[in-house]
Design a protein around this motif. Structure first.
Motif, short mmCIF file in Angstrom:
data_model
loop_
_atom_site.label_atom_id
_atom_site.label_comp_id
_atom_site.label_asym_id
_atom_site.label_seq_id
_atom_site.Cartn_x
_atom_site.Cartn_y
_atom_site.Cartn_z
N VAL A 121 -20.04 53.21 56.06
CA VAL A 121 -20.87 53.05 54.94
C VAL A 121 -20.26 51.95 54.08
O VAL A 121 -19.02 52.23 53.45
CB VAL A 121 -21.11 54.36 54.16
CG1 VAL A 121 -22.01 54.23 52.88
CG2 VAL A 121 -21.63 55.33 55.00
N GLU A 122 -21.14 51.06 53.57
CA GLU A 122 -20.55 49.77 52.86
C GLU A 122 -21.02 50.20 51.21
O GLU A 122 -20.17 49.80 50.36
CB GLU A 122 -21.11 48.14 53.40
CG GLU A 122 -20.46 47.29 52.62
CD GLU A 122 -21.18 46.00 53.35
OE1 GLU A 122 -22.31 45.60 52.98
OE2 GLU A 122 -20.45 45.38 54.39
N ASP A 123 -22.34 50.64 51.07
CA ASP A 123 -22.87 50.76 49.82
C ASP A 123 -23.87 51.87 49.70
O ASP A 123 -24.39 52.29 50.74
CB ASP A 123 -23.56 49.53 49.53
CG ASP A 123 -22.80 48.39 48.91
OD1 ASP A 123 -21.81 48.50 48.11
OD2 ASP A 123 -22.68 47.16 49.59
N ARG A 124 -23.94 52.49 48.67
CA ARG A 124 -25.14 53.31 48.34
C ARG A 124 -25.87 53.26 47.09
O ARG A 124 -25.24 52.88 46.27
CB ARG A 124 -24.17 54.90 48.23
CG ARG A 124 -23.51 55.46 49.54
CD ARG A 124 -22.40 56.50 49.16
NE ARG A 124 -21.53 56.92 50.08
CZ ARG A 124 -20.47 56.08 50.60
NH1 ARG A 124 -20.07 55.16 49.79
NH2 ARG A 124 -19.92 56.87 51.53
N VAL A 125 -26.99 53.46 47.33
CA VAL A 125 -28.13 53.26 46.23
C VAL A 125 -29.01 54.65 46.15
O VAL A 125 -29.62 55.12 47.19
CB VAL A 125 -29.01 52.13 46.54
CG1 VAL A 125 -30.12 51.86 45.32
CG2 VAL A 125 -28.30 50.78 46.73
N GLN A 126 -28.88 55.07 44.62
CA GLN A 126 -29.85 56.26 44.56
C GLN A 126 -31.36 55.74 44.15
O GLN A 126 -31.28 55.45 42.98
CB GLN A 126 -28.94 57.27 43.60
CG GLN A 126 -29.60 58.25 43.07
CD GLN A 126 -29.66 59.51 44.12
OE1 GLN A 126 -28.76 59.95 44.42
NE2 GLN A 126 -30.93 59.79 44.66
N PHE A 127 -32.13 56.52 44.87
CA PHE A 127 -33.55 56.35 44.38
C PHE A 127 -34.14 57.38 44.04
O PHE A 127 -33.32 58.52 44.27
CB PHE A 127 -34.28 55.86 45.75
CG PHE A 127 -34.03 54.36 46.15
CD1 PHE A 127 -34.98 53.43 45.65
CD2 PHE A 127 -33.24 54.12 47.08
CE1 PHE A 127 -34.93 51.98 45.90
CE2 PHE A 127 -33.18 52.61 47.26
CZ PHE A 127 -33.86 51.52 46.84
N PRO A 128 -35.10 57.55 43.48
CA PRO A 128 -35.50 58.90 42.81
C PRO A 128 -35.80 60.22 43.90
O PRO A 128 -35.34 61.16 43.57
CB PRO A 128 -37.01 58.60 42.06
CG PRO A 128 -36.87 57.26 41.87
CD PRO A 128 -36.10 56.66 42.83
N ASP A 129 -36.43 59.48 45.23
CA ASP A 129 -36.45 60.78 46.03
C ASP A 129 -35.71 60.49 47.47
O ASP A 129 -35.72 61.30 48.46
CB ASP A 129 -37.94 60.53 46.44
CG ASP A 129 -38.19 59.01 47.14
OD1 ASP A 129 -37.32 58.23 47.13
OD2 ASP A 129 -39.25 59.05 47.62
N HIS A 130 -34.79 59.64 47.40
CA HIS A 130 -33.77 59.69 48.31
C HIS A 130 -32.52 58.79 48.30
O HIS A 130 -32.32 58.13 47.09
CB HIS A 130 -34.47 59.06 49.75
CG HIS A 130 -34.78 57.69 49.60
ND1 HIS A 130 -35.67 57.14 49.06
CD2 HIS A 130 -34.17 56.54 50.34
CE1 HIS A 130 -35.77 55.79 49.27
NE2 HIS A 130 -34.79 55.19 49.92
N LEU A 131 -31.36 58.93 49.20
CA LEU A 131 -30.39 58.14 49.05
C LEU A 131 -30.27 56.80 50.28
O LEU A 131 -30.73 57.13 51.48
CB LEU A 131 -28.81 58.65 49.35
CG LEU A 131 -28.40 59.43 48.09
CD1 LEU A 131 -27.63 60.84 48.35
CD2 LEU A 131 -27.68 58.56 47.12
N LEU A 132 -30.24 55.72 49.77
CA LEU A 132 -30.15 54.41 50.68
C LEU A 132 -28.73 54.17 51.06
O LEU A 132 -27.94 53.82 50.05
CB LEU A 132 -30.84 53.32 50.19
CG LEU A 132 -30.90 52.21 51.04
CD1 LEU A 132 -31.93 52.53 52.39
CD2 LEU A 132 -31.41 50.86 50.35
#
Length: 579
Positions: A86-97
């Protein structure tokens, strides 16, 4: 393991010695070993070290975190896949990218999401939502939001591997509302276009570029900062540092905001990357390839069943190249694109996982297409160009669209061709028409609504400002409005309810409110008379029907239908059943 193996070996040696001297104790020794194993097993069961629980309505398996993660490569479709990183993580309202430095294909099923937290040295495990390629070097995995008491610093791994131990360093999770998410080097090789959330929400105005800078960070932690030259909406364009143009590596690009007093704030978090290579080198002295006369770009979500009709029909009108921006589809659209390419349709799929960023996606496509296309149309999979005069006067409609735009190519002051849209209703139908939308839906509203545009990407403003339906042109560049008798866009906007209700799931435009929100209910984007819930009105099949118009239906049947079977070329399933 080694200590257990060594101890076991020593016991085994002792057992052989005792067997020679005291064979009468053999049964007693085996009994003792069995009792020890039984009590060890009982201890693990009673201590609740392994449990199954539910978090956020999803099954979650709690397991002890082990210190070993399998480093073995996996085989997928006959190809080796390296360990997932995993290089990066982005928190969206309904899931994690999760953005991975490992490149994997779309649809890998045995990837799980690993959440750390809760009890000491324990993890939660959930199945991933989806996986896909992101670009030439990276992949994405979408994970459910973290269960209660778990961190959002999620890891991923293949099902069956030993669970990964939590990293001692804090893994950052970027908030989707404030992050740089995409970047592309313009074909001029001198500038980089960066797409970022959290700077401005001004939908239709350019911003002062002196308020922004771009920061480039290399793998070796070298940092370069350049000034922005244009900015609008979620787009910032900056100068590409000379020293990075030919470096064969990727750089992280982030945006720095400069306040009115000239003070720079820390760079916004960013997952955006650009890749240095000979591709950004100016191509002086190199033969320039011939551009396509007409290309089309669209953004879609779960439109695979309708894609074939749309591409086949518009290819017949003269479209040569297709850019499909896939916004998290899960309906095998990539397989449909693969089949179309096998039939010599020039279609590329670009993964675009960013929610509510249609304007940014179109700006990104305009940059990509500039080097390949003279003209680029921006319209949706439910919108079809039609030439009424050609049909009524018996003129050939084949290649009519490419011929139309080519007539304006020599007009240096025309950068955009606008065509009005007619919105069609369910036309009395209650199920999806088997012959496609162009034949099935034949009743529309009387007055046109909005327009769609075909643009010359080389004549756009450097800010790439657009309102989905049209772009802003450079100063002095104008547009042409086509009259309805020449060309019109049939917009099959209000289809049978089972198809139409998908619009309630989400709207892709940045500045259009989702229909489930109680805002802007009078907007033209909404269906008149509907509220915020996907509940079918009793008279839905008869709505939006003011004029019966079979012009495009008649053209399609006369131009495409098989003379023996009557099937249209996009009715692949029916033709396969007949065979």
């Amino acid at each position: 393991m080694m200590m257990e193996y060594e101890n076991g070996k020593k016991r085994k040696v002792r057992n052989r010695q005792q067997q020679q001297t005291k064979p009468q104790y053999l049964s007693l020794r085996y009994l003792t070993i069995c009792l020890c194993c039984f009590f060890v097993l009982l201890f693990f069961l009673s201590s609740n070290r392994i449990s199954v629980r539910s978090d956020s309505l999803r099954p979650s398996l709690r397991v002890p975190a082990l210190s070993v993660l399998s480093s073995m490569e996996r085989s997928f479709h006959g190809r080796l896949v390296p360990p997932l990183r995993v290089e990066d993580r982005v928190q969206f309202p309904d899931h994690l990218l999760l953005i991975l430095s490992t490149r994997i294909e779309k649809g890998v099923k045995d990837i799980i999401c690993v959440y750390h937290g809760g009890r000491k040295e324990e993890t939660s495990v959930l199945p991933s939502i989806s996986s896909d390629e992101l670009d030439e070097f990276r992949s994405i995995v979408r994970c459910p939001n973290a269960p209660l008491n778990c961190s959002s610093s999620v890891d991923v791994q293949f099902r069956g591997d030993l669970v990964k131990k939590q990293s001692l360093r804090d893994e950052k999770v970027h908030d989707w509302s404030k992050v740089g998410y995409e970047a592309v080097v313009d074909t001029d090789g001198d500038t980089v276009v960066v797409f970022v959330k959290g700077l401005t929400r001004r939908p239709h105005k350019e911003s002062d570029p002196s308020n922004y800078k771009c920061q480039f960070e290399t793998k070796s932690l070298e940092v370069f900062v350049t000034q922005a030259v244009a900015a609008a909406q979620e787009v910032v364009r900056c100068v590409l540092p000379e020293s990075l143009k030919l470096k064969p590596e990727k750089f992280r690009v982030s945006i720095i905001h400069v306040d009115p007093r000239g003070r720079s704030t820390p760079a916004l978090p960013s997952v955006a990357r650009v890749y240095g290579s000979g591709s950004v080198e100016k191509k002086s002295g190199v033969e320039v390839k011939v551009k396509h006369e007409l290309c089309v770009c669209t953004m879609l979500w779960n439109q695979a069943p309708f894609l074939r009709e749309w591409i086949m029909y518009h290819s017949w009108l003269g479209v040569e190249r297709w850019y499909i921006y896939d916004n998290n589809s899960d309906d095998d659209v990539e397989e449909e694109i693969r089949l179309l390419n096998s039939e010599n349709y020039n279609v590329s799929r670009h993964v675009w996982p960013w929610m509510k960023t249609q304007e940014a996606g179109f700006s990104h496509c305009a940059v990509r297409a500039k080097d390949e296309c003279k003209w680029v149309g921006f319209f949706d999979v439910d919108e079809f160009y039609y030439f009424p005069t050609h049909h009524s006067q018996g003129l050939p409609s084949k290649n009519a669209l490419s011929s139309l735009v080519s007539n304006y190519t020599s007009w240096d002051m025309v950068g955009e061709i606008r065509t009005e849209c007619h919105s069609y209703g369910p036309s009395g139908l209650t199920s999806v028409p088997s012959q496609g939308v162009t034949v099935g839906y034949t009743c529309r509203q009387a007055n046109p609504e909005r327009h769609k545009s075909i643009i010359r990407p080389e004549l756009l403003t450097s800010s790439l400002l657009n309102e989905v339906h049209h772009f802003q042109m450079r100063e002095g560049i104008g547009h042409v409005n086509l009259v309805e008798s020449v060309a019109v866009v049939n917009h099959y906007k209000y289809q049978v309810w089972d198809t139409f209700k998908a619009k309630f799931q989400r709207r892709v435009s940045t500045y259009v409110v989702d229909w489930r929100e109680n805002q802007n209910q009078g907007s033209k984007d909404r269906a008149p008379g509907l509220g915020t819930e996907a509940i079918e009105p009793v008279d839905w099949r008869r709505r939006f029907c003011e004029v019966w118009d079979t012009g495009l239906k008649d053209l399609v049947l006369s131009s495409f239908a098989d003379q023996v079977t009557g099937y249209l070329p996009w009715q692949r399933q029916q033709q396969e059943l007949q065979k």
